[in-house]
Design a protein around this motif. Structure first.
Motif, short mmCIF file in Angstrom:
data_model
loop_
_atom_site.label_atom_id
_atom_site.label_comp_id
_atom_site.label_asym_id
_atom_site.label_seq_id
_atom_site.Cartn_x
_atom_site.Cartn_y
_atom_site.Cartn_z
N ALA A 99 0.82 -1.21 0.00
CA ALA A 99 0.00 0.00 0.00
C ALA A 99 0.86 1.26 0.00
CB ALA A 99 -0.93 0.01 1.21
N TYR A 100 2.14 1.14 0.38
CA TYR A 100 3.05 2.29 0.35
C TYR A 100 3.82 2.28 -0.97
CZ TYR A 100 6.99 5.34 1.13
OH TYR A 100 7.93 6.34 0.99
N ASN A 101 3.89 3.45 -1.62
CA ASN A 101 4.59 3.57 -2.90
C ASN A 101 5.93 4.28 -2.68
OD1 ASN A 101 5.52 4.20 -5.47
ND2 ASN A 101 3.49 4.65 -6.27
N PRO A 102 7.06 3.56 -2.76
CA PRO A 102 8.37 4.17 -2.52
C PRO A 102 8.81 5.12 -3.64
CG PRO A 102 8.64 1.89 -3.19
CD PRO A 102 7.17 2.11 -3.03
N ALA A 103 8.08 5.16 -4.74
CA ALA A 103 8.42 6.10 -5.82
C ALA A 103 7.79 7.47 -5.59
CB ALA A 103 7.96 5.53 -7.16
N THR A 104 6.70 7.51 -4.81
CA THR A 104 6.00 8.78 -4.58
C THR A 104 5.99 9.21 -3.12
OG1 THR A 104 3.86 7.68 -4.28
CG2 THR A 104 4.47 8.31 -6.53
N GLY A 105 6.23 8.26 -2.19
CA GLY A 105 6.15 8.57 -0.77
C GLY A 105 4.73 8.54 -0.23
N ILE A 106 3.78 8.05 -1.02
CA ILE A 106 2.36 8.11 -0.66
C ILE A 106 1.85 6.73 -0.28
CG2 ILE A 106 0.04 8.59 -1.54
CD1 ILE A 106 1.31 10.75 -3.30
#
Length: 201
Positions: A99-106
């Motif tokens: 659920a966490y996107n390491p490319a956007t920080g969201i």
């Protein structure tokens, strides 16, 4: 629950089969009491099917596992900027449920439920570290650290009720810094963003 539903459906099916109009009475109108009972049985079967579907949905939600922990992944100062910037924590230690996107920080909530989030920042010597935790476009929490004579850590944690698709992220305030350091291979540094699903709804 499924056993009870199956038993009731079997009972209803048996009653329905027993009350089928035979060739002897097929040319007559269905007796009103029998038609009423058949209608009631049909309503009961529909309600049981809906209840079983709801139970399956709740079971699927209860089995959903969501947890993440990510570090900023840098070395040295990040900032300052003259505008606010979403912080992207690229060094992922845990990301159950993705659920966490390491490319956007969201972080995007995969299911409605109650979640806990925490943020930890390091200011570096003589620098101010101010950041904000957002839910969608709403500021939820403030993280600050500053000491003129040394370096300090700032942190904050919060429990949020989220709907499916809600987003949570951290924003670095304008004219502010964070300081991070990767001391060895496998470490995630001094600045972290964490979240976990406590229970689905």
């Amino acid at each position: 629950m499924k056993g009870v539903v199956a038993l009731l459906v079997l009972l209803c099916s048996t009653l329905t089969a027993a009350m089928v109009i035979t060739p002897e009475n097929g040319d007559k109108n269905c007796p009103s009491d029998m038609c009423d009972m058949l209608r009631k049985i049909e309503v009961m079967e529909n309600r049981l099917a809906a209840a079983e579907s709801q139970v399956e949905t709740l079971n699927a939600k209860a089995e959903t596992k969501v947890a993440f922990s990510a570090g900023f992944g840098g070395t040295g100062f990040y900032g300052p900027f003259n505008v606010e910037k979403t912080l992207v924590y690229e060094k992922v230690l845990t990301n159950l449920g993705n659920a966490y996107n390491p490319a956007t920080g969201i972080f995007t909530a995969p299911v409605a439920g109650v979640y806990q989030f925490s943020v930890y920042h390091h200011s570096g010597p003589g620098r101010r570290s101010d950041s904000l935790l957002f839910k969608n476009k709403e500021q939820i929490a403030f993280i600050s650290a500053m000491n003129k004579d040394g370096s300090y850590n700032g942190s904050n944690g919060i429990i949020l009720q989220l709907e499916e698709g809600d987003v949570v992220y951290v924003v670095l305030k304008d004219n502010s810094w964070i300081w991070d350091h990767m001391s060895n291979v496998g470490a995630i540094g001094w600045c972290h963003f964490n979240g976990i699903l406590l229970f689905a709804q």
